[in-house]
Design a protein around this motif. Structure first.
Motif, PDB file in Angstrom:
ATOM      1  N   ARG A 312       1.010  -1.240  -0.056  1.00 19.21           N
ATOM      2  CA  ARG A 312       0.037   0.043   0.025  1.00 19.21           C
ATOM      3  C   ARG A 312       0.847   1.241   0.137  1.00 19.21           C
ATOM      4  NH1 ARG A 312      -5.106   0.528   1.657  1.00 19.21           N
ATOM      5  NH2 ARG A 312      -6.428  -1.406   1.588  1.00 19.21           N
ATOM      6  N   LYS A 368      -5.766  -0.114   8.023  1.00 25.22           N
ATOM      7  CA  LYS A 368      -5.240  -0.253   6.715  1.00 25.22           C
ATOM      8  C   LYS A 368      -4.626   1.132   6.275  1.00 25.22           C
ATOM      9  CE  LYS A 368      -8.167  -3.747   4.982  1.00 25.22           C
ATOM     10  NZ  LYS A 368      -9.120  -4.397   3.877  1.00 25.22           N
ATOM     11  N   HIS A 371      -4.786   4.806   0.657  1.00 20.11           N
ATOM     12  CA  HIS A 371      -3.912   5.512  -0.291  1.00 20.11           C
ATOM     13  C   HIS A 371      -4.627   6.202  -1.454  1.00 20.11           C
ATOM     14  CE1 HIS A 371      -0.091   6.434   1.296  1.00 20.11           C
ATOM     15  NE2 HIS A 371      -0.189   5.103   1.492  1.00 20.11           N
ATOM     16  N   GLN A 458     -20.579  -3.643  -3.042  1.00 16.43           N
ATOM     17  CA  GLN A 458     -19.241  -4.043  -3.520  1.00 16.43           C
ATOM     18  C   GLN A 458     -19.037  -5.369  -3.741  1.00 16.43           C
ATOM     19  OE1 GLN A 458     -15.990  -1.881  -1.485  1.00 16.43           O
ATOM     20  NE2 GLN A 458     -14.649  -1.924  -3.083  1.00 16.43           N
ATOM     21  N   LYS A 529     -17.584  -8.152   7.952  1.00 16.52           N
ATOM     22  CA  LYS A 529     -16.886  -7.036   8.610  1.00 16.52           C
ATOM     23  C   LYS A 529     -17.529  -6.494   9.689  1.00 16.52           C
ATOM     24  CE  LYS A 529     -14.575  -2.657   7.664  1.00 16.52           C
ATOM     25  NZ  LYS A 529     -14.513  -1.705   6.514  1.00 16.52           N
ATOM     26  N   ILE A 534     -13.526  -5.439   3.875  1.00 18.98           N
ATOM     27  CA  ILE A 534     -13.971  -5.660   2.778  1.00 18.98           C
ATOM     28  C   ILE A 534     -12.896  -6.060   1.728  1.00 18.98           C
ATOM     29  CG2 ILE A 534     -15.090  -4.536   0.640  1.00 18.98           C
ATOM     30  CD1 ILE A 534     -16.783  -2.824   2.713  1.00 18.98           C
ATOM     31  N   GLU A 535     -11.708  -5.452   1.592  1.00 24.84           N
ATOM     32  CA  GLU A 535     -10.816  -5.773   0.998  1.00 24.84           C
ATOM     33  C   GLU A 535      -9.793  -6.864   1.487  1.00 24.84           C
ATOM     34  OE1 GLU A 535     -10.429  -4.653  -2.092  1.00 24.84           O
ATOM     35  OE2 GLU A 535     -11.727  -3.021  -1.990  1.00 24.84           O
TER      36      GLU A 535
HETATM   37  O1  LIG Z   1      -9.623   4.665  -2.221  1.00 19.60           O
HETATM   38  C1  LIG Z   1      -9.366   3.748  -1.390  1.00 19.60           C
HETATM   39  N1  LIG Z   1      -8.129   3.619  -1.022  1.00 19.60           N
HETATM   40  C2  LIG Z   1      -7.575   2.681  -0.459  1.00 19.60           C
HETATM   41  O2  LIG Z   1      -6.401   2.409   0.020  1.00 19.60           O
HETATM   42  C3  LIG Z   1      -8.698   1.732   0.285  1.00 19.60           C
HETATM   43  N2  LIG Z   1      -8.649   0.535   0.894  1.00 19.60           N
HETATM   44  C4  LIG Z   1      -9.978   0.049   0.951  1.00 19.60           C
HETATM   45  N3  LIG Z   1     -10.629   0.917   0.361  1.00 19.60           N
HETATM   46  C5  LIG Z   1     -12.046   0.776   0.300  1.00 19.60           C
HETATM   47  O3  LIG Z   1     -12.742   1.212   1.722  1.00 19.60           O
HETATM   48  C6  LIG Z   1     -13.640   0.437   1.796  1.00 19.60           C
HETATM   49  C7  LIG Z   1     -13.498  -0.377   2.984  1.00 19.60           C
HETATM   50  O4  LIG Z   1     -12.409  -1.200   2.932  1.00 19.60           O
HETATM   51  P1  LIG Z   1     -11.798  -2.285   3.927  1.00 19.60           P
HETATM   52  O5  LIG Z   1     -13.184  -2.857   4.544  1.00 19.60           O
HETATM   53  O6  LIG Z   1     -11.135  -3.149   3.165  1.00 19.60           O
HETATM   54  O7  LIG Z   1     -11.257  -1.440   4.941  1.00 19.60           O
HETATM   55  C8  LIG Z   1     -13.949  -0.463   0.498  1.00 19.60           C
HETATM   56  O8  LIG Z   1     -14.904   0.371  -0.325  1.00 19.60           O
HETATM   57  C9  LIG Z   1     -12.616  -0.470   0.108  1.00 19.60           C
HETATM   58  O9  LIG Z   1     -12.583  -0.866  -1.484  1.00 19.60           O
HETATM   59  C10 LIG Z   1      -9.856   1.999  -0.087  1.00 19.60           C
HETATM   60  N4  LIG Z   1     -10.493   3.167  -0.990  1.00 19.60           N
END
Ligand SMILES: O=c1[nH]c(=O)c2[nH+]cn([C@@H]3O[C@H](COP(=O)(O)O)[C@@H](O)[C@H]3O)c2[nH]1
Ligand SMILES: Nc1ncnc2c1ncn2[C@@H]1O[C@H](COP(=O)(O)OP(=O)(O)OP(=O)(O)O)[C@@H](O)[C@H]1O
Ligand SMILES: NC(=O)CC[C@H](N)C(=O)O
Ligand SMILES: [Mg+2]
Length: 537
Positions: A312, A368, A371, A458, A529, A534-535
């Protein structure tokens, strides 16, 4: 980086919500926006004297604290000096009561859940209370979540509604428009909660109902023009996602080709992404967009890297490097053509990001590193313009529709900046990206064919770099796995997996195994989650 926002409160009546740390504070904001009234959430530590604008009304939120805790957050007395209506919710009621000399004590029984609110006959005879309770039945279900209770109301206040357990479920000041309620009107389980908030905002505060996206467009364009001036130039990172496309469209309407969009091809975009973005943004919307192909550079920087956070960070830093180089080239070209140098940077920041960063509870633990492009170095001295800073995602989509953007773009699932790289566990190579990309394309195509795309918040296909034995055409295979993810969520903070009909999963699995070389198994991720995210990375 300097901010250059003319306050939106100058354009819209604004209800101020002071956040004392309740988990429901943002819901109050959502509800009021739904009535067509603009409102803002600020931490309770905001000094009214330093606000710089006058709210039309104030709401004090709930809180995990008890008013008698030694470190309990205190209401700024300035709130009551403005002469505007105030509504205290739960802790807000308790804090208001304490401030005016009432008493709050722990309850014998903590109360979490439904209660029946009874409006006292005296309330109907009083014009202010009748306004707050207009269109409510004499009894209705409300939702409680408290361990403390007002046990003596302050002098000058009167009780206007009760429940079996809360003798002071709603109170008001005898003369001023100060109200307090023990229950939470912002949650949907409070059956008439929405109506109470609506009454407070529209009847008691008399706020204008002008927060509509069509009003917003005109006002925002005028605001951008006032900031940028007749000759100013603006750059912005544009991804082909909903937020940056809507922001770019507004900017284009405001200043035409003096807006310079930059789309960075980072080599980990979805299938055909750049071509699609070009078709929608350039061909259909006329936006001045440069596509910077840096795919080899990203992939070279990612080579051999397996750690999710390291990946990242590499992507984020490379984004900044590429964007800065492109921005400089545009700046030089503007100067060479006799125009002004670029002074402004467009960002697609949304209101949930703003709420998160001003949260009374302080920053949460880093799960996370997100970015985005635009996290530029201080010395770039660009001033930020953030047209969507006050909007929620559904408002951005509505805006996109009003701006005439295609449904296909308006309803796109969000796609993270680091793209497919965080959907391939471990090392990212061109070959691995090609596998994940193809599987993802098939997956999304089948979801659309089944008419399920809009029901899912998503969805994506990820590549698990572990091998398993299979058989294709009587031949043994030893190939990798595709992991499908699809979630339902409204705010992306919590999410649940989507219950696909089996026949759709069957079709997707069969197509991926048949059409994607190097894959012989497909699995479906059935994790919510939390505990998952999500990712994958
Ligand atoms: O613009 C972005 N830059 C990033 O680095 C990033 N990391 C996660 N996501 C998006 O955030 C939402 C939550 O994702 P997670 O549950 O994986 O944290 C989901 O919608 C993910 O797709 C990102 N969007
Ligand atoms: N490939 C890219 N090229 C240029 N800018 C990008 C790229 N990817 C992300 N960005 C920038 O990062 C910001 C944040 O990304 P994010 O995914 O949250 O928003 P979005 O892509 O505009 O919309 P969506 O949430 O629908 O994907 C974008 O608004 C855009 O400014
Ligand atoms: N939801 C709330 O605002 C709770 C307020 C306070 N902590 C109580 O337990 O009563
Ligand atoms: Mg995106």
């Amino acid at each position: 980086m300097a901010e250059s926002n003319i306050a939106v409160h100058e354009m819209f009546d604004t209800i101020l919500i002071l956040d004392f740390g309740s988990q429901y504070s943002h819901l109050i904001t959502r509800r009021i926006r739904e009535f067509g009234v603009y409102c803002e959430l600020l931490p309770c530590t905001q000094k009214i004297s330093e606000l710089g604008w006058k709210p039309t009304g104030i709401i004090l939120s709930g809180s995990p604290y008890s008013v008698y805790d030694h470190d309990a957050p205190r209401v700024d007395p300035g709130v009551f000096d403005l002469g505007v209506p105030v509504l205290g919710i739960c802790y807000g009621l308790q804090e208001m009561s304490t401030y005016f000399g009432g008493k709050v004590d722990p309850c014998d029984h903590r109360e979490y859940g439904p209660a029946t609110l009874r409006i006292l006959p005296a309330a109907s005879a009083d014009s202010q209370s009748s306004m707050l309770f207009e269109e409510l039945s004499a009894e209705s279900q409300v939702w409680m979540s408290h361990g403390d209770q007002v046990t003596a109301i302050p002098e000058g206040f009167r009780v206007i509604a009760t429940t079996n357990t809360a003798p002071f479920a709603a109170i008001r000041h005898n003369e001023k428009s100060l109200f307090g309620i023990q229950f939470h009107p912002e949650v949907t389980h409070s059956v008439d909660g929405k109506q109470i908030l609506k009454n407070f905002v529209l009847k008691v505060c008399k706020a204008s109902k002008n927060w509509t996206m069509s009003e917003f467009i005109g006002k925002e364009i005028a605001r951008i023009r006032a900031i940028v001036g007749e000759k100013g130039q603006v750059i912005g990172a544009v991804s082909g996602g909903v937020d940056s496309s809507v922001a770019a469209k507004l900017m284009h309407m405001a200043i035409g080709d003096r807006f310079h969009g930059i789309l960075v091809d980072n080599g980990v975009m979805r299938h055909n992404e750049c071509a699609l973005a070009k078709k929608m943004l350039v061909d259909k919307m006329g936006i001045n967009l440069k596509i910077a192909d840096a795919s080899d550079r990203f992939l070279a920087n990612l080579a051999g890297k397996k750690d999710p956070e390291e990946k990242r960070k590499i992507i984020g830093n490379t984004f900044i490097d590429v964007f800065e180089e492109e921005a400089k080239a545009i700046d030089d070209a503007c100067a060479a053509a006799g125009g002004q140098p670029v002074e402004f940077l467009l960002q697609g920041t949304l209101y949930p990001d703003v709420i998160e960063s001003i949260s009374f509870k302080g920053p949460s633990a880093t799960i996370k590193t997100h970015h985005n492009v635009g996290g530029l170095k201080e010395n770039m001295k660009l001033k930020l313009i953030e047209p969507l800073r006050e909007l929620f995602k559904d408002e951005v989509r509505e805006l996109g529709k009003l701006l005439g953007m295609d449904d296909e773009l308006v309803w796109r699932h969000p796609f993270p900046g680091p793209g497919i790289a965080i959907r391939i566990l471990g090392e990212v190579t061109k070959e691995q990206v090609a596998i994940a990309r193809k599987a993802d394309y098939i997956y999304i195509e089948e979801i659309k064919k089944a008419g399920l795309y809009r029901q899912i918040a998503q969805a994506y296909a990820a590549l698990l770099p572990i091998k398993a034995v299979g058989v294709k055409g009587d031949k043994r295979t030893y190939e990798q796995m595709i992991c499908l993810r699809a979630v339902e969520t409204s705010d992306f903070m919590t999410a649940d997996w989507f219950p696909f009909p089996y026949d759709v999963l069957k079709r997707i699995s069969s197509r991926i195994c048949n059409e994607v070389e190097g894959v012989n198994r497909v699995v479906y991720d059935v994790s919510s989650k939390p505990p998952a995210t999500i990712e994958l990375e």
